[in-house]
Design a protein around this motif. Structure first.
Motif, PDB file in Angstrom:
ATOM      1  N   LEU A   1      -8.199 -10.847   4.728  1.00 37.05           N
ATOM      2  CA  LEU A   1      -7.365 -11.574   3.506  1.00 37.05           C
ATOM      3  C   LEU A   1      -6.403 -10.451   2.895  1.00 37.05           C
ATOM      4  O   LEU A   1      -5.129 -11.058   2.717  1.00 37.05           O
ATOM      5  N   LEU A   2      -6.590  -9.237   2.746  1.00 33.75           N
ATOM      6  CA  LEU A   2      -5.819  -8.373   2.369  1.00 33.75           C
ATOM      7  C   LEU A   2      -4.571  -8.441   3.176  1.00 33.75           C
ATOM      8  O   LEU A   2      -4.422  -8.030   4.327  1.00 33.75           O
ATOM      9  N   PRO A   3      -3.289  -8.228   2.585  1.00 33.99           N
ATOM     10  CA  PRO A   3      -1.995  -7.924   3.107  1.00 33.99           C
ATOM     11  C   PRO A   3      -1.715  -6.901   3.776  1.00 33.99           C
ATOM     12  O   PRO A   3      -2.595  -5.799   3.223  1.00 33.99           O
ATOM     13  N   GLY A   4      -1.089  -6.678   5.082  1.00 32.56           N
ATOM     14  CA  GLY A   4      -0.775  -5.374   5.480  1.00 32.56           C
ATOM     15  C   GLY A   4      -1.826  -4.938   6.191  1.00 32.56           C
ATOM     16  O   GLY A   4      -2.854  -5.656   6.621  1.00 32.56           O
ATOM     17  N   ARG A   5      -2.006  -3.706   6.235  1.00 29.97           N
ATOM     18  CA  ARG A   5      -3.206  -2.724   6.624  1.00 29.97           C
ATOM     19  C   ARG A   5      -4.169  -2.466   5.524  1.00 29.97           C
ATOM     20  O   ARG A   5      -5.135  -1.533   6.060  1.00 29.97           O
ATOM     21  N   GLY A   6      -4.180  -3.040   4.635  1.00 26.85           N
ATOM     22  CA  GLY A   6      -5.457  -2.440   3.383  1.00 26.85           C
ATOM     23  C   GLY A   6      -6.608  -2.847   3.841  1.00 26.85           C
ATOM     24  O   GLY A   6      -7.498  -2.164   3.051  1.00 26.85           O
ATOM     25  N   GLY A   7      -6.835  -3.810   4.711  1.00 25.02           N
ATOM     26  CA  GLY A   7      -8.202  -4.148   4.770  1.00 25.02           C
ATOM     27  C   GLY A   7      -8.938  -3.082   5.810  1.00 25.02           C
ATOM     28  O   GLY A   7     -10.225  -3.187   5.761  1.00 25.02           O
ATOM     29  N   ARG A   8      -8.326  -1.978   6.356  1.00 29.18           N
ATOM     30  CA  ARG A   8      -8.780  -1.036   6.944  1.00 29.18           C
ATOM     31  C   ARG A   8      -9.740  -0.254   6.135  1.00 29.18           C
ATOM     32  O   ARG A   8     -10.883   0.154   6.342  1.00 29.18           O
ATOM     33  N   LEU A   9      -9.679  -0.122   4.809  1.00 27.45           N
ATOM     34  CA  LEU A   9     -10.190   0.657   3.702  1.00 27.45           C
ATOM     35  C   LEU A   9     -11.429  -0.121   3.408  1.00 27.45           C
ATOM     36  O   LEU A   9     -12.669   0.275   3.095  1.00 27.45           O
ATOM     37  N   VAL A  10     -11.399  -1.751   3.205  1.00 31.27           N
ATOM     38  CA  VAL A  10     -12.499  -2.379   2.986  1.00 31.27           C
ATOM     39  C   VAL A  10     -13.459  -2.243   4.090  1.00 31.27           C
ATOM     40  O   VAL A  10     -14.736  -2.197   4.172  1.00 31.27           O
ATOM     41  N   LEU A  11     -12.949  -2.275   5.285  1.00 31.30           N
ATOM     42  CA  LEU A  11     -13.853  -1.939   6.628  1.00 31.30           C
ATOM     43  C   LEU A  11     -14.354  -0.729   6.701  1.00 31.30           C
ATOM     44  O   LEU A  11     -15.659  -0.569   7.005  1.00 31.30           O
TER      45      LEU A  11
END
Length: 417
Positions: free
Chosen positions: A233-243
């Motif tokens: 759901l996070l825009p861009g590549r910010g979801g990499r940190l959540v993963l």
């Protein structure tokens, strides 16, 4: 001074971002679990931390909030210990420090290292606090027998001093403009509320179980799709940190701690020193040769070592848990930080670091009347402890690998998508 303030703030935020978990005797209603369990405070802390990182950019406000959080934590530790107040103060510190660290990638790496050190050293600090009292008995002793906490109040005082001095010296412009994105808000709510609902479900299962406080818990696995959905759901590549946070969280479910003789402070300090060295190596390698797939591979191998139950191979698991895991966690987080910080970086970094804190319930656990009594009276005809071990290890390993695949996929996403 600004770097020292950042390091101390991150360390204190990691130490404070802990919860004693489920403690709801006397009120097993949904409201009682919601208000009395550790999950409620943690959810509030995650929302506060991420919200501050998203919206606040004035340096004076950030410094004021950091000082206020440190003062509240110090006073609380000295006068009226409160798990809720300390966790929320840790969330405020984390969010403010993430914004202050957004100027350069090296500052983000320092925040990651200090926060992880605090998070992983919380047990050692408790051992120093309770001196010769075994931790499992501390909850049953009067305050006069526990002694006065030293580490957290001293660290709070240092944070207040360094943040104040750094704010006086740094007269630069305010940080980049605030971020306002509905998808980011949705991801924050998914992580925090998902962890809270899981905590409520676990509390109800424990205290209203037909087995009488004895049973098995597998529903923690449900947190995996929630965290992956938040990353997507996070825009861009910010979801990499959540993963990255998801991989660290799942790996921590398989790691094993080593018993500390609390009467020998040198062993406790030695454990903290080993953790600090491992985290420092991970941060340095992540800055120099950051490759997320290397961090994922290291964490996956740590998961596999959980299957080594018996001597002498259990020593491999201890080394992996105490040395490889802290280094790999720091390396993976640093590898996922963007080389050029954006307005959304403080929020995604805060949320990623908060993931291992937000989920207070184990993925797979067998629970009994107390956490200190061996579960010797459980009927094992319908399940086996070895099956639980293989299940938890298999799920953790698979999730870590899938997190690596997700990072690769998000890495191919356009920056502004």
């Amino acid at each position: 001074m600004a770097v020292l303030a950042l390091l101390l703030s991150g360390l204190l935020a990691g130490l404070l971002s802990q919860s004693d978990g489920v403690d709801i005797f006397g009120d097993t209603s949904v409201g009682g679990v919601l208000l009395s369990s550790g999950g409620g405070g943690v959810a509030a802390a995650v929302i506060l931390a991420s919200g501050l990182a998203m919206l606040v950019r004035r340096r004076s406000i950030l410094a004021g909030l950091s000082i206020a959080a440190a003062v509240v934590a110090g006073v609380t530790a000295l006068l009226m210990p409160s798990d809720l107040a300390e966790v929320v103060a840790g969330g405020v510190l984390l969010g403010c420090t993430a914004v202050r660290a957004n100027g350069a990638r090296v500052r983000q790496a320092l925040l990651i290292g200090s926060f992880l050190l605090g998070l992983l050293s919380a047990g050692a600090v408790e051992a120093l606090h309770y001196a010769s009292v075994p931790r499992r008995y501390a909850d049953y002793l009067p305050e006069s027998d526990l002694g006065t906490p030293v580490v957290v109040p001293v660290l709070c005082a240092l944070v207040v001093l360094t943040v104040f001095l750094a704010a006086r010296v740094d007269r630069g412009d305010d940080c980049s403009s605030p971020e306002r994105n509905i998808r980011t808000v949705g991801a924050i709510l998914l992580v925090s509320i998902g962890g809270l609902l899981l905590d409520v479900l676990f509390g109800l299962s424990v205290f209203e179980s037909e087995y009488g406080f004895v049973g098995r818990w597998y529903f923690g696995i449900l947190v995996v799709p929630v965290l992956f959905a938040a990353a997507a759901l996070l825009p861009g590549r910010g979801g990499r940190l959540v993963l990255a946070g998801t991989a660290v969280l799942l790996t921590s479910n398989t790691t094993s701690g080593v018993g500390i003789d609390v009467s020998e402070g040198v062993w406790v300090l030695g454990l903290v020193a080993v953790t600090a060295l491992a985290v420092s190596v991970g941060v340095a390698l992540g800055m120099r040769w950051g490759r997320s797939w290397i961090g994922i591979t290291a964490l996956a191998l740590v998961c596999v070592t959980a299957l080594f139950e018996y001597p002498p191979l259990d020593n491999v698991h201890y080394v992996a848990s105490l040395v490889v895991f802290p280094a790999a966690a720091a390396y993976l987080y640093v590898s996922c930080t963007p080389s050029t910080p954006t307005t959304s970086t403080p929020t995604t970094l805060t949320l990623g670091l908060a993931v291992p804190v937000a989920i207070t319930v184990p993925m797979v656990v067998t629970y009994g009347w107390t956490a200190y009594t061996p579960l010797t009276s459980i009927d094992t005809s319908t399940f086996s402890p070895s099956i639980d071990l293989w299940l938890s290890t298999g799920v953790a390993f698979t999730t870590v690998v899938l997190a690596g695949v997700g990072m690769w996929a998000l890495g191919r996403r356009p920056l502004l998508n």
